[in-house]
Motif scaffolding. Structure first.
Motif, mmCIF file in Angstrom:
data_model
loop_
_atom_site.group_PDB
_atom_site.id
_atom_site.type_symbol
_atom_site.label_atom_id
_atom_site.label_comp_id
_atom_site.label_asym_id
_atom_site.label_seq_id
_atom_site.Cartn_x
_atom_site.Cartn_y
_atom_site.Cartn_z
ATOM 1 N N MET A 1 -1.159 2.420 1.414
ATOM 2 C CA MET A 1 -2.052 1.269 1.344
ATOM 3 C C MET A 1 -1.300 -0.018 1.720
ATOM 4 O O MET A 1 -1.839 -0.862 2.440
ATOM 5 N N VAL A 2 -0.063 -0.143 1.260
ATOM 6 C CA VAL A 2 0.719 -1.324 1.626
ATOM 7 C C VAL A 2 0.899 -1.398 3.143
ATOM 8 O O VAL A 2 0.696 -2.444 3.764
ATOM 9 N N THR A 3 1.247 -0.268 3.753
ATOM 10 C CA THR A 3 1.483 -0.312 5.209
ATOM 11 C C THR A 3 0.166 -0.542 5.950
ATOM 12 O O THR A 3 0.146 -1.139 7.026
ATOM 13 N N ARG A 4 -0.962 -0.104 5.362
ATOM 14 C CA ARG A 4 -2.268 -0.390 5.971
ATOM 15 C C ARG A 4 -2.537 -1.898 5.983
ATOM 16 O O ARG A 4 -2.956 -2.459 6.993
ATOM 17 N N ILE A 5 -2.239 -2.531 4.868
ATOM 18 C CA ILE A 5 -2.484 -3.979 4.776
ATOM 19 C C ILE A 5 -1.519 -4.731 5.702
ATOM 20 O O ILE A 5 -1.887 -5.739 6.307
ATOM 21 N N LEU A 6 -0.300 -4.214 5.800
ATOM 22 C CA LEU A 6 0.687 -4.857 6.669
ATOM 23 C C LEU A 6 0.558 -4.410 8.128
ATOM 24 O O LEU A 6 1.486 -4.566 8.917
ATOM 25 N N TYR A 7 -0.597 -3.841 8.475
ATOM 26 C CA TYR A 7 -0.812 -3.302 9.830
ATOM 27 C C TYR A 7 -0.349 -4.284 10.910
ATOM 28 O O TYR A 7 -0.678 -5.474 10.873
ATOM 29 N N ARG A 8 0.417 -3.767 11.873
ATOM 30 C CA ARG A 8 0.891 -4.582 12.984
ATOM 31 C C ARG A 8 0.271 -4.052 14.276
ATOM 32 O O ARG A 8 0.695 -3.022 14.798
ATOM 33 N N PRO A 9 -0.693 -4.751 14.836
ATOM 34 C CA PRO A 9 -1.351 -4.236 16.054
ATOM 35 C C PRO A 9 -0.396 -4.136 17.245
ATOM 36 O O PRO A 9 -0.605 -3.307 18.119
ATOM 37 N N ASN A 10 0.659 -4.933 17.238
ATOM 38 C CA ASN A 10 1.558 -4.931 18.392
ATOM 39 C C ASN A 10 2.871 -4.203 18.123
ATOM 40 O O ASN A 10 3.886 -4.502 18.725
ATOM 41 N N LEU A 11 2.816 -3.251 17.223
ATOM 42 C CA LEU A 11 4.045 -2.550 16.872
ATOM 43 C C LEU A 11 4.594 -1.729 18.036
ATOM 44 O O LEU A 11 5.776 -1.405 18.068
ATOM 45 N N ASP A 12 3.735 -1.419 19.016
ATOM 46 C CA ASP A 12 4.229 -0.616 20.146
ATOM 47 C C ASP A 12 5.307 -1.358 20.941
ATOM 48 O O ASP A 12 6.033 -0.750 21.711
ATOM 49 N N LYS A 13 5.431 -2.650 20.726
ATOM 50 C CA LYS A 13 6.527 -3.383 21.376
ATOM 51 C C LYS A 13 7.894 -2.913 20.873
ATOM 52 O O LYS A 13 8.910 -3.132 21.531
ATOM 53 N N LEU B 1 -3.184 -2.078 -2.450
ATOM 54 C CA LEU B 1 -4.030 -3.084 -1.809
ATOM 55 C C LEU B 1 -3.597 -4.490 -2.222
ATOM 56 O O LEU B 1 -3.333 -5.360 -1.387
ATOM 57 N N ILE B 2 -3.473 -4.679 -3.517
ATOM 58 C CA ILE B 2 -3.117 -6.005 -4.033
ATOM 59 C C ILE B 2 -1.706 -6.395 -3.598
ATOM 60 O O ILE B 2 -1.469 -7.482 -3.062
ATOM 61 N N VAL B 3 -0.772 -5.473 -3.814
ATOM 62 C CA VAL B 3 0.615 -5.773 -3.467
ATOM 63 C C VAL B 3 0.762 -5.959 -1.954
ATOM 64 O O VAL B 3 1.536 -6.798 -1.487
ATOM 65 N N GLY B 4 0.003 -5.186 -1.192
ATOM 66 C CA GLY B 4 0.037 -5.343 0.255
ATOM 67 C C GLY B 4 -0.302 -6.756 0.676
ATOM 68 O O GLY B 4 0.394 -7.370 1.501
ATOM 69 N N PHE B 5 -1.370 -7.293 0.111
ATOM 70 C CA PHE B 5 -1.754 -8.659 0.471
ATOM 71 C C PHE B 5 -0.682 -9.665 0.045
ATOM 72 O O PHE B 5 -0.381 -10.615 0.759
ATOM 73 N N LEU B 6 -0.092 -9.402 -1.114
ATOM 74 C CA LEU B 6 0.984 -10.274 -1.584
ATOM 75 C C LEU B 6 2.162 -10.258 -0.610
ATOM 76 O O LEU B 6 2.805 -11.295 -0.341
ATOM 77 N N LEU B 7 2.436 -9.078 -0.073
ATOM 78 C CA LEU B 7 3.575 -8.935 0.838
ATOM 79 C C LEU B 7 3.274 -9.483 2.229
ATOM 80 O O LEU B 7 4.167 -9.615 3.064
ATOM 81 N N LYS B 8 1.994 -9.761 2.476
ATOM 82 C CA LYS B 8 1.591 -10.273 3.783
ATOM 83 C C LYS B 8 1.930 -11.750 3.925
ATOM 84 O O LYS B 8 1.945 -12.280 5.041
ATOM 85 N N LEU B 9 2.175 -12.416 2.803
ATOM 86 C CA LEU B 9 2.532 -13.838 2.846
ATOM 87 C C LEU B 9 3.731 -14.042 3.771
ATOM 88 O O LEU B 9 4.683 -13.267 3.729
ATOM 89 N N PRO B 10 3.699 -15.066 4.590
ATOM 90 C CA PRO B 10 4.756 -15.211 5.610
ATOM 91 C C PRO B 10 6.013 -15.890 5.074
ATOM 92 O O PRO B 10 6.574 -16.767 5.704
ATOM 93 N N ILE B 11 6.443 -15.477 3.883
ATOM 94 C CA ILE B 11 7.579 -16.173 3.266
ATOM 95 C C ILE B 11 8.779 -15.270 3.059
ATOM 96 O O ILE B 11 9.808 -15.697 2.540
ATOM 97 N N TYR B 12 8.637 -13.989 3.427
ATOM 98 C CA TYR B 12 9.698 -13.051 3.065
ATOM 99 C C TYR B 12 10.680 -12.771 4.201
ATOM 100 O O TYR B 12 11.602 -11.974 4.040
#
Lengths: 482, 482, 482
Positions: free
Chosen positions: B216-228, B430-441
């Motif tokens: 679930m965390v990796t789903r929330i952190l989905y990167r559409p351009n990871l193929d780069k 789900l919750i932690v995923g959104f928390l980890l999405k913050l652009p501060i880490y």
């Protein structure tokens, strides 16, 4: 590429065979199984009612419970200590061996010389340590505890090896081991028997001794032109991963190391637990300090591989005491900080100002954390009370329990022990260093230090004549043509 | 190459130091040795007649066999559990750490971040798990069993790490660990204490929870351009060999993992044996399926490295029950098949359709086999009879043994526990995923995922300025000139 | 590159699934937990007063000390043997597996096929060994001791694998394992049960048998054109380091191997100690001989990786006897010398004159040292006296202790056992060799032996189409452009 003076064709076989034959003769004359290893002696004490379930035919002799103390097979120290012994064994051979494979072209020597000098040292240590504290009627009695102690002594030699890594021949290392094992045993005897200090995990006897002995040796063997080999004195990507195998094994099994020869029961339990938390705290401070001291915030593999272990070193003396979990964590936390700072700021100074070329940075991993551990041990001993230890005082501080001395005086003993250890290590290293300076051991020239090729058949050598990676290239070409 | 936003110079030290200082304070306030670790308390219960043979001076107190239950040093849980603890420890640090080194340029991070977050998690888990089921008079009591449980909780965090491998900063991982350890402890408390479920090897609490939380965390952190970064999201020859070190250690020590905290005696024995045969059967089905699903019959290292372990996961709940050897083998056999099919067919679908970028395929190794293990556990519990378990029922299903509930109801408890675990993991992730999405880490940009260089000094960087392998080439040239 | 005949798409799945399904059926019909693993049976014998401290609710049944023999959980053989089992397990999967990764392009197969055939063999050995000496009322009873024995039998198969390494398909190896495990069990039954020989560490049953069986198989599978793959039948730098992981683990844990199934107490203790010193002495003679026999005094990794282990093999029979520490060292010292001489001078002769292509040199590591160990065992048995063994004679030589036979006759039994083993191994290897010669198993052609690519997806294959290292180069170019 390899000159005649570094040729090991005669030097190495001669020393290996002479040493092993001397060992065999001395073992034949002096060494016996202890009563837990000897078939006759153990069975004399064994309670037949508790024998292993696979042996059903009872012994005829009468055996009443009130008459004498009887043993079951479980009382054999083997079952208390053998799992710890194997963990220590892994630390000595895999841990130390692979930790030093970080150098790009010195992996064979790191693992291989580690293997050789450890195999020698553990035999020699059996004799030396037995001579000082295992003699019974003119014989040295051996068993699982002496095996652990022999591995411990070997650990000190391997720490010193880390200081001179890449700059010595295997013959030189064996000569160093002969003297260091001897001196280690003398120092250990003074500390544990004469002074009555406690040092179950060897902050003093193993780490402080091994580090300062090695540092003094490398000081005496100072090579002003070592920068000619500078390009080899660094890692490549996969060599750092091999080194991490060593690091992680040392880290994981350090609780077993510190608890391997403590008293049975709560003592082994407590020592393992204290070490576990010390190491965990140390790991966090190491990562923090590594990023903090880097100009771009990137972690440095040298710190992770080494400083994260300082928590185990620093818990080596006080680990068996009632250090408490939080005390252990504070000790580990400080050890990690000190160790990273040492790698970052002190090591370059030691090399430039004091001419100490410490290849693995043993001063930062074993030296300073060892001294820290000794001080923590002295303080923890000094504040011991019967209120805290209860009847367990007898295991940890037998002289205090018997009322022979006060706890504060035990602390003084610990502090004196540290001073003695430093003195013995430095003076010993000085003398042995000069002995190793003699130009008869086939040490590598300044231009080809940190290089396996000088003492090892490296793949590709014979077939190709020029250099090492060529074989791989050749076979790739062939694969294309195939 | 590394931008300011991914610079760890301040972020990582701050979080490491703050976390460790909080841990130290909380340990100081809350944590105590349990009675088997504490010198005074253990010696109060110790039978002097059974003391370690190295301590000869008996205690004065009278001690009749009928009067009170006395202990020998062997009764200390340390001797029952410490060898298993060390095996578990190896799985956590070597097993998980090296299993993830399969990526060609992410070995430092795989082993190194594994090391960091495990060292943090085991301390934090001691507190969280102690808070939920180790409090005695306001204090958390710790010993070898709590150390194993802390390692178990750490295992769940490392499973989640596998799902997000290569796409997160160390700060992000530590933040994830804080929350995941907490939630793990809540879920474990609900399952084992509130619901009365059995899950000694953690098919549910560790594997199912860790996997679905991470997914679930990796789903929330989905990167559409990871193929780069796609060209780095694969292995090279030696990285696959390093990964096999992790695989083999996990495989070998899984019997210890599942049996580490079961009841003493037949329970530990049976759990280890069941897991051993489950893994052996799983290995054969994995090899068969790997060849069968390849277009040219060639074995795929991804399957061997991962699916061959599914048998251990699937035996995590029922392993301590009377699963029988043949039952264990059937479970392992199925787990291997499911896991390979997952890697081959399901993972690509999950990524494309559900946008779940599961780097290590934890869904196939821990997710589905964990659910399978939970179901097998529920069924095995439901069919338990006194005829099969005898008085041993008390160890495995105490409530059934006491007549409080029927075996079928124990099966229902197990099934409910699986549902609760899935819910907790998904909502928590789900919750932690959104928390980890913050652009501060300081997470890596899409173009340099799966790359050590962003957080680590990689050999050759400083001296060379362009790229990594150059150092090796340079030294080879020098070697030619030498 | 890979022809249809070596395609494993159907062959490997078919054999894996058929074998595992047969195993599952036979386990279902024949195999049961032994009484120490079974919940009901163990608890029937358990003394409630000694139960694990986590179980407080006592059993109601009366239980007087004089009435019947009661057990505590510690009497469960699990606690005597499980740590040794795990060490043996590491030797089988990491030790043997990584020891064979020395080949530059055969690491996947070395570790991977080792994994596959070991996972199969241990299941099949459970049945075969159980059939010959574990039947109770038509059922095979299994527990930790049978698990160790199954691993031992697996060891023999892996030794034979070493002889044919690089020249066989996985299907061929599985077929070899089926027959070798069977024959091993027959030979073991003849030696230990019919002849009454002692061979706790398997100098005869494991090493001699495995080596000569494998040597005969590789003789029958002789490939006159194997020199077409010669350039791959050698190591590269990092492959030698991976191999050292295997070597060191085998070396460290050999004391556990030899002592794993000896009687409890002094016997396990003594066997471990003897093996420890035998290996240490062997290491020194190996290093000496390796330098002595090299034209330029450089150490040869092949010797260090293999010959240093011969001391463990040679202590396999006499290790449990009163060999004395010095006796063990002499045996190890000789074993190292013999083994290096074998690698240097005998192996080339065997290949040229006798057409025995022994990839790993198992004749030098397991064959000759195994025979040496058998002879040492026979001599040590023949000179056993009650004066030396006391009541411990019953554990080591029960028939001598009972007065059924003399010690000299026990020596004769040992010698006959060696002859039987050699005969069984050579005849068995001959027959199985011809069976493996059938052109149905997908063996590699002479031109692509010692190459993973034929049975494994090797990184870079699919994307690049030409050859393996190209991927790395490509990604480096990309890194530059990035």
């Amino acid at each position: 590429m390899t000159g005649a003076e570094t040729n090991m064709r005669l030097k190495l076989p001669i020393i290996c065979f002479i040493l092993e034959i001397i060992l065999i003769i001395l073992f034949g004359v002096l060494v016996q199984y202890d009563y837990e290893v000897d078939a006759r002696e153990w069975h004399n004490k064994l309670n037949p009612g508790n024998k292993s379930h696979s042996e059903h035919n009872g012994h005829p002799e009468s055996n009443s419970h009130s008459e004498s103390k009887v043993h079951s097979n479980y009382d054999n120290d083997f079952y208390y200590r053998y799992p710890s012994f194997q963990d220590v064994h892994v630390m000595i051979f895999i841990g130390f061996g692979f930790l030093m494979t970080f150098l790009q072209r010195y992996g064979f020597s790191s693992v291989g010389f580690n293997f050789l000098i450890a195999a020698f040292s553990l035999q020699w240590a059996t004799l030396m340590q037995g001579f000082f504290h295992g003699m019974h009627g003119g014989k040295i009695h051996i068993g699982v505890e002496s095996m652990i102690n022999a591995d411990f002594c070997t650990g000190a030699v391997l720490i010193s090896f880390g200081a001179v890594l890449g700059k010595t021949s295997p013959v030189q290392l064996l000569v160093m081991a002969i003297f260091e094992v001897t001196l280690f045993s003398v120092n250990e005897f003074i500390l544990l028997t004469v002074l009555g200090a406690k040092d179950a995990g060897g902050s003093m006897t193993i780490h402080t001794f091994g580090a300062y002995f090695g540092l003094m040796v490398t000081r005496i063997l100072y090579r002003p032109n070592l920068d000619k080999s500078k390009h080899k004195n660094c890692s490549v990507y996969h060599s750092d991963l091999f080194a991490m195998i060593g690091t992680i094994y040392l880290w994981m099994f350090w609780p077993s190391f510190n608890s391997a020869v403590t008293a049975h029961g709560d003592d082994q339990h407590r020592t393992a637990l204290n070490t576990y938390y010390s190491l965990a705290a140390c790991t966090l401070s190491t990562y923090g300090m590594s990023a903090l001291t880097a100009h771009d915030g990137k972690l440095d593999m040298v710190h992770i591989q080494n400083a994260a272990l300082a928590g185990g070193v620093a818990a080596g003396t006080a680990g068996e005491m009632m250090l408490t979990p939080v005390g252990s964590m504070i000790v580990g936390f400080l050890a990690g900080i000190i160790s990273v700072l040492g790698y970052k700021y002190l090591s370059p100074i030691l090399e430039e100002k004091l001419k100490v070329q410490d290849t693995c940075g043993v001063h930062n991993l074993h030296g300073m954390p060892g001294v820290l551990g000794a001080i923590v041990g002295a303080v923890t001993a000094a504040v011991a009370t019967t209120d805290i230890y209860g009847k367990g005082m007898e295991d940890v501080f037998p002289d205090v329990a018997k009322g022979n001395i006060t706890a504060s005086y035990q602390g003084v003993r610990q502090a004196i022990s540290l001073a003695v250890t430093l003195g013995m290590a430095l003076v010993g290293g000085l003398i042995v260093g000069f002995l190793l300076k003699l130009p008869i051991y086939g040490a590598p020239p300044d231009t080809i230090c940190f290089e396996d090729n000088i003492y090892w058949e490296v793949p590709g050598d014979e077939e190709e004549d020029h250099q090492d990676k060529a074989t791989v290239r050749m076979t790739e070409t062939e694969r294309l043509n195939a």
